[in-house]
Every structure is written in structure tokens, then in C-alpha cells.
Design an enzyme around this catalytic site. Structure first.
Site, PDB file in Angstrom:
ATOM      1  N   ARG A  38      22.744  24.792  29.509  1.00  0.00           N
ATOM      2  CA  ARG A  38      22.393  26.138  30.471  1.00  0.00           C
ATOM      3  C   ARG A  38      22.469  25.883  32.119  1.00  0.00           C
ATOM      4  NH1 ARG A  38      17.989  24.815  26.612  1.00  0.00           N
ATOM      5  NH2 ARG A  38      18.802  25.926  24.614  1.00  0.00           N
TER       6      ARG A  38
ATOM      7  N   LYS B  17      31.725  33.250  40.993  1.00  0.00           N
ATOM      8  CA  LYS B  17      32.507  33.879  39.177  1.00  0.00           C
ATOM      9  C   LYS B  17      33.231  32.743  38.824  1.00  0.00           C
ATOM     10  CE  LYS B  17      33.138  38.840  40.351  1.00  0.00           C
ATOM     11  NZ  LYS B  17      34.465  40.108  40.528  1.00  0.00           N
TER      12      LYS B  17
ATOM     13  N   GLU C  43      45.864  37.298  49.289  1.00  0.00           N
ATOM     14  CA  GLU C  43      43.667  38.189  49.583  1.00  0.00           C
ATOM     15  C   GLU C  43      43.591  38.280  50.885  1.00  0.00           C
ATOM     16  OE1 GLU C  43      42.249  39.134  46.908  1.00  0.00           O
ATOM     17  OE2 GLU C  43      43.806  38.741  45.597  1.00  0.00           O
TER      18      GLU C  43
ATOM     19  N   LYS D 204      34.209  37.170  53.370  1.00  0.00           N
ATOM     20  CA  LYS D 204      33.803  36.907  51.333  1.00  0.00           C
ATOM     21  C   LYS D 204      32.317  36.697  51.037  1.00  0.00           C
ATOM     22  CE  LYS D 204      34.763  36.439  46.718  1.00  0.00           C
ATOM     23  NZ  LYS D 204      35.546  35.969  45.678  1.00  0.00           N
TER      24      LYS D 204
ATOM     25  N   GLU E 222      28.211  42.260  41.920  1.00  0.00           N
ATOM     26  CA  GLU E 222      29.456  43.119  42.090  1.00  0.00           C
ATOM     27  C   GLU E 222      28.644  44.705  41.220  1.00  0.00           C
ATOM     28  OE1 GLU E 222      33.079  42.333  41.336  1.00  0.00           O
ATOM     29  OE2 GLU E 222      33.713  44.277  40.331  1.00  0.00           O
TER      30      GLU E 222
ATOM     31  N   ARG F 153      30.725  43.937  46.573  1.00  0.00           N
ATOM     32  CA  ARG F 153      31.517  43.820  45.868  1.00  0.00           C
ATOM     33  C   ARG F 153      32.886  44.419  45.253  1.00  0.00           C
ATOM     34  NH1 ARG F 153      30.132  37.634  43.889  1.00  0.00           N
ATOM     35  NH2 ARG F 153      32.220  36.676  43.200  1.00  0.00           N
TER      36      ARG F 153
ATOM     37  N   ASN G  49      37.997  44.594  45.227  1.00  0.00           N
ATOM     38  CA  ASN G  49      39.193  44.583  44.181  1.00  0.00           C
ATOM     39  C   ASN G  49      40.091  45.940  44.378  1.00  0.00           C
ATOM     40  OD1 ASN G  49      38.107  42.923  41.835  1.00  0.00           O
ATOM     41  ND2 ASN G  49      36.621  44.855  42.064  1.00  0.00           N
TER      42      ASN G  49
ATOM     43  N   HIS H 161      43.535  45.609  43.758  1.00  0.00           N
ATOM     44  CA  HIS H 161      43.436  44.446  42.510  1.00  0.00           C
ATOM     45  C   HIS H 161      44.017  45.771  41.270  1.00  0.00           C
ATOM     46  CE1 HIS H 161      42.897  41.659  45.006  1.00  0.00           C
ATOM     47  NE2 HIS H 161      42.885  40.538  43.760  1.00  0.00           N
TER      48      HIS H 161
ATOM     49  N   HIS I 214      46.464  44.376  39.091  1.00  0.00           N
ATOM     50  CA  HIS I 214      46.006  43.919  37.366  1.00  0.00           C
ATOM     51  C   HIS I 214      46.874  43.990  35.991  1.00  0.00           C
ATOM     52  CE1 HIS I 214      41.861  42.126  38.837  1.00  0.00           C
ATOM     53  NE2 HIS I 214      42.835  41.273  38.859  1.00  0.00           N
TER      54      HIS I 214
ATOM     55  N   HIS J  52      49.601  35.893  40.724  1.00  0.00           N
ATOM     56  CA  HIS J  52      48.370  36.923  41.129  1.00  0.00           C
ATOM     57  C   HIS J  52      48.206  37.904  42.355  1.00  0.00           C
ATOM     58  CE1 HIS J  52      44.178  38.489  41.005  1.00  0.00           C
ATOM     59  NE2 HIS J  52      44.016  37.982  42.145  1.00  0.00           N
TER      60      HIS J  52
HETATM   61  P1  NAD Z   1      46.220  27.495  40.287  1.00  0.00           P
HETATM   62  O1  NAD Z   1      45.348  27.121  39.986  1.00  0.00           O
HETATM   63  O2  NAD Z   1      46.809  27.997  38.596  1.00  0.00           O
HETATM   64  O3  NAD Z   1      46.555  26.861  41.372  1.00  0.00           O
HETATM   65  C1  NAD Z   1      48.375  26.848  41.754  1.00  0.00           C
HETATM   66  C2  NAD Z   1      49.175  25.679  41.099  1.00  0.00           C
HETATM   67  O4  NAD Z   1      49.359  25.041  42.764  1.00  0.00           O
HETATM   68  C3  NAD Z   1      48.802  24.987  40.614  1.00  0.00           C
HETATM   69  O5  NAD Z   1      50.549  24.055  39.825  1.00  0.00           O
HETATM   70  C4  NAD Z   1      48.555  24.007  40.950  1.00  0.00           C
HETATM   71  O6  NAD Z   1      48.534  22.476  40.165  1.00  0.00           O
HETATM   72  C5  NAD Z   1      48.839  23.374  41.843  1.00  0.00           C
HETATM   73  N1  NAD Z   1      47.758  23.361  43.389  1.00  0.00           N
HETATM   74  C6  NAD Z   1      47.023  23.194  43.892  1.00  0.00           C
HETATM   75  N2  NAD Z   1      46.508  22.513  44.866  1.00  0.00           N
HETATM   76  C7  NAD Z   1      47.220  21.969  45.108  1.00  0.00           C
HETATM   77  C8  NAD Z   1      47.768  21.541  46.569  1.00  0.00           C
HETATM   78  N3  NAD Z   1      47.094  21.541  47.837  1.00  0.00           N
HETATM   79  N4  NAD Z   1      49.039  20.951  46.611  1.00  0.00           N
HETATM   80  C9  NAD Z   1      50.556  21.290  45.683  1.00  0.00           C
HETATM   81  N5  NAD Z   1      50.055  21.715  44.176  1.00  0.00           N
HETATM   82  C10 NAD Z   1      48.630  22.285  44.678  1.00  0.00           C
HETATM   83  O7  NAD Z   1      46.125  28.939  41.205  1.00  0.00           O
HETATM   84  P2  NAD Z   1      44.919  29.964  42.251  1.00  0.00           P
HETATM   85  O8  NAD Z   1      46.485  31.079  42.866  1.00  0.00           O
HETATM   86  O9  NAD Z   1      44.276  28.494  43.028  1.00  0.00           O
HETATM   87  O10 NAD Z   1      44.013  30.448  41.374  1.00  0.00           O
HETATM   88  C11 NAD Z   1      44.024  31.411  39.889  1.00  0.00           C
HETATM   89  C12 NAD Z   1      42.939  31.572  39.111  1.00  0.00           C
HETATM   90  O11 NAD Z   1      42.084  32.035  40.260  1.00  0.00           O
HETATM   91  C13 NAD Z   1      43.264  32.630  38.578  1.00  0.00           C
HETATM   92  O12 NAD Z   1      43.220  32.186  37.409  1.00  0.00           O
HETATM   93  C14 NAD Z   1      42.615  33.575  38.688  1.00  0.00           C
HETATM   94  O13 NAD Z   1      41.686  34.664  37.702  1.00  0.00           O
HETATM   95  C15 NAD Z   1      41.482  32.908  39.507  1.00  0.00           C
HETATM   96  N6  NAD Z   1      40.246  33.413  40.457  1.00  0.00           N
HETATM   97  C16 NAD Z   1      39.287  33.924  40.026  1.00  0.00           C
HETATM   98  C17 NAD Z   1      38.740  33.921  41.220  1.00  0.00           C
HETATM   99  C18 NAD Z   1      36.684  33.867  41.052  1.00  0.00           C
HETATM  100  O14 NAD Z   1      36.370  34.764  41.920  1.00  0.00           O
HETATM  101  N7  NAD Z   1      36.478  33.110  40.596  1.00  0.00           N
HETATM  102  C19 NAD Z   1      39.175  34.997  43.110  1.00  0.00           C
HETATM  103  C20 NAD Z   1      40.446  35.047  42.331  1.00  0.00           C
HETATM  104  C21 NAD Z   1      41.180  34.780  41.524  1.00  0.00           C
HETATM  105  N1  GLY Z   2      38.167  37.303  43.703  1.00  0.00           N
HETATM  106  C1  GLY Z   2      37.200  39.198  44.142  1.00  0.00           C
HETATM  107  C2  GLY Z   2      35.589  38.257  43.722  1.00  0.00           C
HETATM  108  O1  GLY Z   2      35.105  37.894  43.673  1.00  0.00           O
HETATM  109  O2  GLY Z   2      34.393  39.889  43.513  1.00  0.00           O
END
Ligand code: NAD
Ligand code: GLY
Length: 366
Positions: free
Chosen positions: A122, A144, A186, A228, A238, A242, A246, A249, A253, A267
Site C-alpha cells: 500500500r 504521476k 516539454e 513544474k 490536477e 495542473r 497539457n 498534449h 496525444h 512523445h
Molecule cells: P524512456 O524512458 O523510454 O527513455 C528513452 C530512451 O532513452 C530509452 O531507450 C532509455 O533506455 C534511454 N535512456 C534513458 N536515459 C539514458 C541516458 N542517460 N543515456 C542513454 N540512453 C538513455 O522515455 P522518456 O521520454 O524519458 O519517457 C517517456 C515516458 O514518460 C512515457 O511513458 C510517458 O507517458 C511518461 N511521462 C510521464 C509523465 C509523468 O508526469 N509521470 C510526464 C511525461 C511523460
Molecule cells: N506531465 C503532466 C503532469 O505532470 O501533470
């Protein structure tokens, strides 16, 4: 190291930003989690190859037992099956309520490990150690966490704030430029929605940013995190403000979904097209002037981000909007730029106007 505090009352936590500071991680985790009995670092094999050694060394120097758990690379790891492998390992290895997870990676690792922490027993503590630009400026901050469902992205998750976010911007030196660019969409968004001065700095110092100049990049990560953090502090879950995050987005999206998440376009690329399309919609609604829209387009182009819409059928893009999480009472909510640094939320944007703009930008009219 610089520090930004995300002020969320009893859930407040620091974001620490430095360069070549990985060896300081252990001490900071210890300070943030004084009662922690054990850690598990969650990462993927590519990131482990690059950074597991210094990270594990620094964490183990605290005297804590530290496990390493690798999940497969890629967006497909954001699923219940992978989450189950993490739960499985935590149970079999006897992790307790006092144990914590360390998410070492991009948004994928951060979202899955964050959700694993939110759900195991939990809820146990999590430390976010982002390694992509997107994770540093966006996903590691704000709590998130989620996995995808075959029918929808990020649809099963929880708000679960980390206890510490630790950023070593030197990690970005190994990040492929396309990934850097995707995160930079972003960063541009942060300027567009909240801070005209920041937007101008991005315009003026773009070359230094893409050359990974430490001071300039440090400022980017710091200011984006401040923006942020300030939004999250006002509206953690949100229910209002917040949603300004978006911007770009709503259409982004829809385009990303049609591209098959990560297979068609990244993305950030979809967000770039979405942000420009939404800026053009805003211009047609009289919310923003043509010069500001041109500045947004120019900065996206100079960053190597797309400004043309993929040639998807426009009706499919517009239909996709209906399944957006931002639909209320059948109306799609748009966060439209109303000047650089300002946004307006609208749920009365005519479908025909959206279609017209998308076609102008390259969507297929048939
Ligand atoms: P990712 O986590 O897939 O990383 C992108 C690529 O970079 C991967 O292949 C990874 O292995 C590689 N990588 C990571 N760090 C590295 C480094 N220092 N050197 C070399 N390679 C490296 O992609 P991302 O763009 O970081 O994240 C996308 C995800 O984030 C999506 O699933 C999206 O939904 C999520 N997201 C979440 C939030 C949130 O608020 N939680 C906000 C925006 C996006
Ligand atoms: N990436 C949008 C949020 O964190 O609210």
C-alpha cells in the site's frame, strides 16, 4: 548542488540538481530516508550498462543493502505484467514497509517504478533519479505514476510523490539527440505556458543548450523544474491549474496514439506538432498574435522538432480527441497559448477549425 523544494506539506520533497554528482546520491538518499532498511534500484539494461556501477557504489557506501532490478527497455514495459515482476521480486526478497525503490531511468522506468512503490504494501518510498531530459523536466516531478492498458495509455496509476528527486545532468551526455529533442518539447512548453523570459532565454541560448553546456543546461533543468513544481504545489491532483501542463498534449496525444506510441513518433515530437496546432487554433480564435505563433514555430524548428502533422486522416485525429482523459461532458478541453507565457482553457473549439488547421499542417483531408 542546487535545490528546489516541491512544497506539498507533509509530502514535500527536494529536487537536487548537479553535474557529475552521482557519487553524492547515497548520502542524499540516506538523509531523505533515515529509516530506510533496504533499497531496490529499478532500471533497464541500457541504463544499467551506463550508470548502475556508480549509482550502486554510492548507495552501497551508505551501508544499506541494495538490489538491482532490470525491466526491459521501452514503452511496452509500462504494463501490469512488468509491474508484477517488480512486486514478485520485492515479495520474494522480503522487502518491507521501510524499504524503498530508486527509479533510475527515463519516464518509462520512473512511471513503472513509481507505481510499484505506490502499490507495494500500500505504498513504500521512492526516489526518482531521472536520466532523460523529459524525465528531468517533467515526469520525475509531480508524482504521476502509471502503466498503460491495451486500450489506453497511462490509464491505471496513482499520484505518489517521491521523497527525493536527484538529477545528475551529466547523465544527459549519453542520451541520443532524438531523445533530448523529445524532452526539449516539454521545455519549450514550459516557456509557452508560464514564462516569457524563459522562452526568450531558450531562443537566445539554444545552441549552447544543444551543445550540452553545463551551466546553460543546468538553468534549463532548474527553471523547468521550478515551473513544474510551482504548478504541482498549487494543484497536486490536477483539479485545475495542473491542466496547463497539457498545452500541446490534447492534439499531441491524438497524433501520438495514431502513430502507435513510440513506433510512429516520439512523445515530444507529437507534443511539438500539437503545441503548434493549438497555437494556430488560438490565433484563429483571437487569443494570440501571429508573431508569437511564428516564434513558437521557429523555436520548434530550430530545435529539430516537427512542425508538420503526419499525414493521418484528419477525421481519425479529431475522433481520437473523444477518448482523451481531458473530455468533460462530451467536450474536449484545450489549453491554448494566449501569448507567450500565458494560456487560456477552452472547451468550445469548433471541430471544423481543428480539422482545418490540421489539414493546413499536413493531415490528410480524406
Ligand atoms: P524512456 O524512458 O523510454 O527513455 C528513452 C530512451 O532513452 C530509452 O531507450 C532509455 O533506455 C534511454 N535512456 C534513458 N536515459 C539514458 C541516458 N542517460 N543515456 C542513454 N540512453 C538513455 O522515455 P522518456 O521520454 O524519458 O519517457 C517517456 C515516458 O514518460 C512515457 O511513458 C510517458 O507517458 C511518461 N511521462 C510521464 C509523465 C509523468 O508526469 N509521470 C510526464 C511525461 C511523460
Ligand atoms: N506531465 C503532466 C503532469 O505532470 O501533470
Amino acid at each position: 548542488m542546487e535545490e528546489i523544494v516541491v512544497g506539498l506539506g507533509e509530502r514535500k520533497y527536494p529536487i537536487r540538481i548537479g553535474c557529475e554528482c552521482a557519487r553524492e546520491l547515497g548520502g542524499q538518499v540516506r538523509a531523505a530516508l533515515p529509516r530506510c532498511d533496504r533499497l531496490m534500484v529499478v532500471t533497464n539494461p541500457d541504463i544499467a550498462r551506463l550508470y548502475a556501477e556508480p549509482v550502486l557504489e554510492s548507495l552501497r557506501a551508505t551501508g544499506l543493502a541494495v538490489d538491482l532490478f532490470e525491466i526491459p527497455e521501452g514503452e511496452s514495459s509500462k504494463c501490469i505484467a512488468v509491474l508484477e515482476t517488480i512486486w514478485d521480486r520485492l515479495i520474494r526478497s522480503g522487502f518491507t514497509r521501510q524499504s524503498a525503490l530508486v527509479a533510475l531511468g527515463g519516464g518509462v522506468v520512473g512511471d513503472v517504478a513509481g507505481f510499484a512503490a505506490a502499490t507495494y504494501m500500500r505504498g513504500i518510498d521512492v526516489v526518482q533519479v531521472p536520466t532523460t531530459l523529459l524525465a528531468m523536466v517533467d515526469s520525475s516531478v509531480g508524482g504521476k505514476t502509471a502503466v498503460n492498458h491495451p486500450l489506453a495509455k497511462n490509464i491505471v496509476g496513482a499520484f505518489w510523490q517521491p521523497r527525493l528527486v536527484f538529477m545528475d545532468i551529466a547523465f544527459l551526455r549519453t542520451l541520443p539527440v532524438e531523445e533530448f529533442r523529445s524532452g526539449f518539447a516539454e521545455v519549450i512548453k514550459h516557456g509557452v505556458i508560464r514564462d516569457a523570459e524563459y522562452f526568450r532565454f531558450l531562443e537566445e541560448d539554444l545552441d549552447r543548450i544543444f551543445a550540452l553546456d553545463g551551466d546553460t543546461l543546468g538553468r534549463v533543468v532548474r527553471v523547468s523544474c521550478e515551473i513544474k513544481a510551482s504548478v504541482v504545489e498549487e494543484d497536486e491532483r490536477e483539479s485545475g491549474l495542473r491542466a496547463i501542463l497539457n498545452c500541446g498534449h490534447t492534439l499531441g496525444h491524438a497524433i501520438e496514439a495514431l502513430g502507435g506510441y513510440g513506433e510512429g513518433s516520439r512523445h515530444g515530437e507529437a507534443v511539438a506538432v500539437g503545441m503548434l496546432a493549438e497555437a494556430r487554433v488560438a490565433e484563429r480564435l483571437g487569443l494570440i498574435d501571429a508573431e508569437s505563433v511564428a516564434r513558437i514555430q521557429h523555436l520548434l524548428e530550430r530545435s529539430g522538432l516537427p512542425v508538420r502533422c503526419p499525414a493521418f486522416p484528419v477525421a481519425e485525429i479529431v475522433d481520437r480527441l473523444k477518448s482523451d482523459k481531458k473530455v468533460r461532458d462530451g467536450r474536449v478541453t484545450f489549453v491554448l497559448p494566449s501569448g507567450i507565457g500565458w494560456v487560456a482553457t477552452r472547451n468550445d473549439v469548433p471541430r471544423d477549425l481543428i480539422a482545418e488547421i490540421l489539414i493546413e499542417m499536413g493531415a490528410n483531408s480524406s
